[in-house]
Design a protein around this motif. Structure first.
Motif, PDB file in Angstrom:
ATOM      1  N   ILE A 144     100.108 -17.400  -4.185  1.00 25.90           N
ATOM      2  CA  ILE A 144      99.433 -18.509  -4.853  1.00 25.90           C
ATOM      3  C   ILE A 144      98.680 -18.052  -6.105  1.00 25.90           C
ATOM      4  N   SER A 145      98.621 -18.965  -7.062  1.00 20.22           N
ATOM      5  CA  SER A 145      97.778 -18.768  -8.246  1.00 20.22           C
ATOM      6  C   SER A 145      96.943 -20.024  -8.414  1.00 20.22           C
ATOM      7  N   TYR A 146      95.753 -19.847  -8.978  1.00 21.29           N
ATOM      8  CA  TYR A 146      94.877 -21.000  -9.172  1.00 21.29           C
ATOM      9  C   TYR A 146      94.047 -20.791 -10.419  1.00 21.29           C
ATOM     10  N   ARG A 147      93.913 -21.844 -11.210  1.00 17.16           N
ATOM     11  CA  ARG A 147      92.953 -21.782 -12.332  1.00 17.16           C
ATOM     12  C   ARG A 147      92.203 -23.098 -12.417  1.00 17.16           C
ATOM     13  N   TYR A 148      90.948 -23.030 -12.891  1.00 16.29           N
ATOM     14  CA  TYR A 148      90.119 -24.230 -12.931  1.00 16.29           C
ATOM     15  C   TYR A 148      90.568 -25.197 -14.013  1.00 16.29           C
ATOM     16  N   ARG A 149      90.903 -24.666 -15.192  1.00 15.76           N
ATOM     17  CA  ARG A 149      91.406 -25.537 -16.255  1.00 15.76           C
ATOM     18  C   ARG A 149      92.610 -24.864 -16.867  1.00 15.76           C
ATOM     19  N   MET A 150      93.482 -25.680 -17.412  1.00 14.97           N
ATOM     20  CA  MET A 150      94.650 -25.117 -18.082  1.00 14.97           C
ATOM     21  C   MET A 150      94.188 -24.196 -19.212  1.00 14.97           C
ATOM     22  N   ASN A 151      95.004 -23.255 -19.528  1.00 19.67           N
ATOM     23  CA  ASN A 151      94.732 -22.307 -20.621  1.00 19.67           C
ATOM     24  C   ASN A 151      93.536 -21.401 -20.384  1.00 19.67           C
ATOM     25  N   THR A 152      93.094 -21.299 -19.147  1.00 16.03           N
ATOM     26  CA  THR A 152      92.050 -20.318 -18.860  1.00 16.03           C
ATOM     27  C   THR A 152      92.665 -19.236 -17.968  1.00 16.03           C
ATOM     28  N   THR A 153      91.955 -18.141 -17.826  1.00 15.96           N
ATOM     29  CA  THR A 153      92.470 -17.072 -16.971  1.00 15.96           C
ATOM     30  C   THR A 153      92.479 -17.548 -15.525  1.00 15.96           C
ATOM     31  N   PRO A 154      93.553 -17.266 -14.806  1.00 16.49           N
ATOM     32  CA  PRO A 154      93.582 -17.706 -13.412  1.00 16.49           C
ATOM     33  C   PRO A 154      92.483 -17.038 -12.586  1.00 16.49           C
ATOM     34  N   VAL A 155      91.889 -17.804 -11.667  1.00 17.21           N
ATOM     35  CA  VAL A 155      90.878 -17.247 -10.770  1.00 17.21           C
ATOM     36  C   VAL A 155      91.575 -16.417  -9.684  1.00 17.21           C
ATOM     37  N   LEU A 156      92.747 -16.897  -9.271  1.00 22.63           N
ATOM     38  CA  LEU A 156      93.544 -16.155  -8.289  1.00 22.63           C
ATOM     39  C   LEU A 156      94.945 -15.983  -8.867  1.00 22.63           C
ATOM     40  N   GLN A 157      95.498 -14.774  -8.715  1.00 23.37           N
ATOM     41  CA  GLN A 157      96.820 -14.523  -9.287  1.00 23.37           C
ATOM     42  C   GLN A 157      97.782 -13.976  -8.255  1.00 23.37           C
ATOM     43  N   THR A 214      88.498  -7.580  12.367  1.00 20.75           N
ATOM     44  CA  THR A 214      89.658  -6.777  12.739  1.00 20.75           C
ATOM     45  C   THR A 214      90.515  -6.507  11.512  1.00 20.75           C
ATOM     46  N   HIS A 215      90.473  -7.427  10.551  1.00 21.19           N
ATOM     47  CA  HIS A 215      91.251  -7.282   9.322  1.00 21.19           C
ATOM     48  C   HIS A 215      90.366  -7.548   8.117  1.00 21.19           C
ATOM     49  N   ALA A 216      90.713  -6.915   7.001  1.00 16.95           N
ATOM     50  CA  ALA A 216      89.922  -7.137   5.796  1.00 16.95           C
ATOM     51  C   ALA A 216      90.827  -7.265   4.586  1.00 16.95           C
ATOM     52  N   LEU A 217      90.329  -8.048   3.621  1.00 16.75           N
ATOM     53  CA  LEU A 217      91.062  -8.197   2.365  1.00 16.75           C
ATOM     54  C   LEU A 217      90.065  -7.968   1.230  1.00 16.75           C
ATOM     55  N   LEU A 218      90.396  -7.039   0.335  1.00 20.73           N
ATOM     56  CA  LEU A 218      89.507  -6.766  -0.790  1.00 20.73           C
ATOM     57  C   LEU A 218      90.048  -7.489  -2.006  1.00 20.73           C
ATOM     58  N   LEU A 219      89.193  -8.341  -2.589  1.00 20.94           N
ATOM     59  CA  LEU A 219      89.622  -9.196  -3.693  1.00 20.94           C
ATOM     60  C   LEU A 219      88.873  -8.794  -4.950  1.00 20.94           C
ATOM     61  N   LYS A 220      89.631  -8.486  -6.001  1.00 25.27           N
ATOM     62  CA  LYS A 220      88.969  -8.148  -7.265  1.00 25.27           C
ATOM     63  C   LYS A 220      89.678  -8.874  -8.398  1.00 25.27           C
ATOM     64  N   GLN A 221      88.924  -9.601  -9.182  1.00 27.90           N
ATOM     65  CA  GLN A 221      89.434 -10.373 -10.315  1.00 27.90           C
ATOM     66  C   GLN A 221      90.670 -11.191  -9.945  1.00 27.90           C
ATOM     67  N   GLY A 222      90.596 -11.841  -8.807  1.00 29.23           N
ATOM     68  CA  GLY A 222      91.655 -12.745  -8.400  1.00 29.23           C
ATOM     69  C   GLY A 222      92.899 -12.086  -7.845  1.00 29.23           C
ATOM     70  N   LYS A 223      92.852 -10.776  -7.654  1.00 26.70           N
ATOM     71  CA  LYS A 223      94.025 -10.094  -7.095  1.00 26.70           C
ATOM     72  C   LYS A 223      93.628  -9.309  -5.847  1.00 26.70           C
ATOM     73  N   VAL A 224      94.619  -9.117  -4.967  1.00 28.91           N
ATOM     74  CA  VAL A 224      94.349  -8.344  -3.758  1.00 28.91           C
ATOM     75  C   VAL A 224      94.359  -6.861  -4.115  1.00 28.91           C
ATOM     76  N   LEU A 225      93.228  -6.200  -3.814  1.00 29.73           N
ATOM     77  CA  LEU A 225      93.152  -4.765  -4.079  1.00 29.73           C
ATOM     78  C   LEU A 225      93.744  -4.012  -2.888  1.00 29.73           C
TER      79      LEU A 225
END
Lengths: 259, 340
Positions: free
Chosen positions: A11-24, A211-222
């Protein structure tokens, strides 16, 4: 893969068009009966990711599978039975009593014009006992302390009898005593088979209960995976950009910054 | 819980009895044959008094019941949907829209009552629609804030429209009529008018009553309501339109009757609970009692008619000041706001 409860696919998500995606191009999966933590610096997209899991925000691309079905195929009420949210903060705007407030959690089980009945009251009372606030049921919810209010929000989420309990920074505003009450409660819930997904800024808490962890940095999974593989000194240092140390003793893990 | 439930139900029954007593007293009160109460025995003997009661007082009292319960219900619904205890049904351009519609029809057409009624109801709904559409186009703040801002702007536009209409109105005939309409009153109400608003009021109020528990859910913020399995946007819109339709229908025959929708829900919450299950029916009954009492005073106290809106505002604002100076609200009963 029958154990997979929730799958986020690319999934990818951005708040407004033409902005950097919050999640990539983010992917994540959650198995039944696990506790999953999302860790990341401020602005990494943690809350957005939770909102997408709940269906509150729609991703630009990718899809979300709940119990192997696309979440768009679930009705609003069905979603309310599958997942419940404990928000980071919530103002109680009118003077509801604790019990009236808890009954709101029965909404996914009632049709539009239906009112909660005696069975719903019983379920609400049991949830209140689980969080240890049974003596407060007639008190105005707005008069509770910060810690009690956090427990109350968790109780309301339990009244929904969800498969997945979603918590947005559940201990961020709590003192150590109340933090411990919430930790104990979450551990008990895990024993009862509730699947948990939560965000936090507290790596020690993450190591303690997840039991599980996800590290998120600048909208990407580290990094993502089992907690002991992901929560390492080098991974956390990379995540927060400062030197972090993870100390593991038999049943206790402590994470601290070495600066 | 069960004890609370029983207590709340008993409270509602007491209110209903009080309403029934009020209505009976209102039927017997008037300025014929002499100012004050007429005894039931006297009423049975006097055909003129019977005709007065049947053709003048009764439709008016029923209209007052609808007006009071409708405005109070709409007020509570607005306050819960917007999670703001200071909102009232005149919000979102509804009242000013109705006033504009009425004044335009008074000036542009022969002032037939049904045209005024239709035009004010129509413009009340237009007020809501324009506020709603504008709010969707704003790029500022959250949804509730945008709606409130749009409502203020649309109300202001209608107000200036009313100013222009007043400016061109005939000062001898049309201007007083506009002024009277805006002061509110039920003196011209007959059976036909009461019947004309009955369907909208009954359907609307029944729907709102059906949603009385769900209103609690809609008073939560959007994300929480959504996570509880609601479609908050859609459900709020449905209740907003219903509450506005009831408001538009009732004020179309009464003119602007202020403060009922604001003060009555406060009293209902205080006497019962914030839970919509009790607060909504309580609000409706108290609203009905309030307007029937005010209207009876309006037609009885003086030789001429006192505008109903003047009485409801005067008493309502007085009560409001008393309520606000009580401890619980002062200390931030609603959302922990602090006082300097």
């Amino acid at each position: 893969m029958a154990n997979l409860l929730l799958e986020i696919q690319d999934i990818s998500y951005r708040y407004r068009m033409n902005t950097t995606p919050v999640l990539q191009n983010l992917s994540m999966s959650i198995e039944k009966g696990t506790v999953n933590t999302i860790l990341g610096p401020n602005g990494a997209g943690k809350s957005t990711l939770l909102d997408i899991c709940l269906g509150w925000k729609e991703p630009e691309t990718g899809r979300i599978l709940l119990n192997q079905h696309d979440i768009s195929s679930f009705s609003r009420r069905q979603m309310g039975r599958w997942m419940s949210l404990v928000p980071q903060d919530e103002q109680v705007r009118f003077d509801y009593t604790v019990l009236e407030y808890l009954l709101l959690g029965r909404a996914p089980y009632l049709s539009q014009l239906e009112m909660p009945g005696p069975e719903d009251v019983d379920i609400a009372r049991r949830a209140l006992e689980k969080v240890g606030l049974q003596q407060l049921q007639e008190r105005p919810a707005s008069k509770l302390s910060g810690g009690e209010h956090q427990l109350l929000m968790i109780a309301r989420a339990l009244v929904q009898e969800p498969h997945i309990l979603v918590l947005d920074e559940p201990t961020s505003r709590l003192d150590p005593g109340n933090r411990q009450r919430v930790v104990r409660l979450l551990k008990t819930l895990l024993k009862h088979g509730v699947t948990i997904l939560f965000t936090t800024h507290d790596p020690t808490l993450a190591a303690d209960i997840s039991t599980h962890a996800l590290l998120l940095k600048q909208g990407k999974v580290l990094h993502a995976g089992p907690e002991e593989e992901v929560l390492t000194s080098s991974n956390l240092s990379q995540l927060y950009g400062i030197s972090m140390e993870v100390l593991r003793r038999e049943d206790k893990t402590i994470v601290f910054s070495t600066h | 819980m069960l004890a609370t439930l029983r207590r709340q139900r008993r409270g509602l029954v007491i209110l209903l009895v009080l309403l029934a007593v009020t209505v009976v007293l209102a039927v017997l009160t008037g300025r014929y044959p002499s100012p004050g109460l007429i005894s039931p025995a006297q009423l049975l003997k006097d055909p003129l008094a019977q005709s007065l009661v049947l053709n003048l007082r009764l439709p008016r009292i029923i209209a007052a019941l609808l007006l009071g319960s409708g405005l109070a219900a709409a007020g509570l619904v607005f306050q819960m949907i917007f999670a703001n205890p200071l909102v009232e049904p005149g919000f979102l351009g509804v009242s000013q829209g109705a006033a504009f519609g009425a004044s335009v029809s008074i000036v542009a057409f022969a002032p037939a009552l049904w045209i005024i009624q239709l035009s004010s109801a129509l413009f009340a709904l237009i007020g809501l629609a324009v506020s709603y559409i504008m709010a969707r186009h704003f790029h500022f703040g959250g949804w509730v804030l945008r709606l409130i801002l749009a409502g203020i702007a649309v109300s202001a536009l209608f107000s200036s429209g009313i100013g222009i209409v007043k400016f061109v109105a005939d000062p001898m005939s049309q201007l007083p009529e506009i002024t009277f309409w805006m002061l509110g009153g039920l003196w011209s109400v007959d059976w036909q008018q009461t019947r004309s608003i009955l369907p909208v009021c009954i359907i609307g109020i029944t729907l709102l009553l059906g949603y009385r528990w769900r209103l609690n859910l809609l008073s939560m913020d959007d994300r929480t309501a959504f996570s509880l399995g609601l479609a908050p946007f859609r459900e709020r819109l449905l209740l907003l339109v219903t509450a506005t339709a009831v408001t538009a229908a009732t004020i179309s025959i009464s003119g602007i009757v202020a403060w009922v929708g604001l003060i009555v829900p406060h009293i209902a919450r205080r006497l019962f609970s914030s839970d919509g299950r009790y607060a909504l029916p309580a609000s409706m009954i108290i609203g009905a009692i309030y307007v029937v009492v005010c209207d009876t005073l309006a037609r009885t106290v003086l030789d001429g008619e006192i505008p109903l809106g003047v009485l409801t505002s005067f008493i309502g604002a007085g009560l409001f000041l008393v309520l606000l100076s009580k401890k619980r609200i002062k200390k931030g009963k609603y959302r922990g706001e602090s006082t300097p």
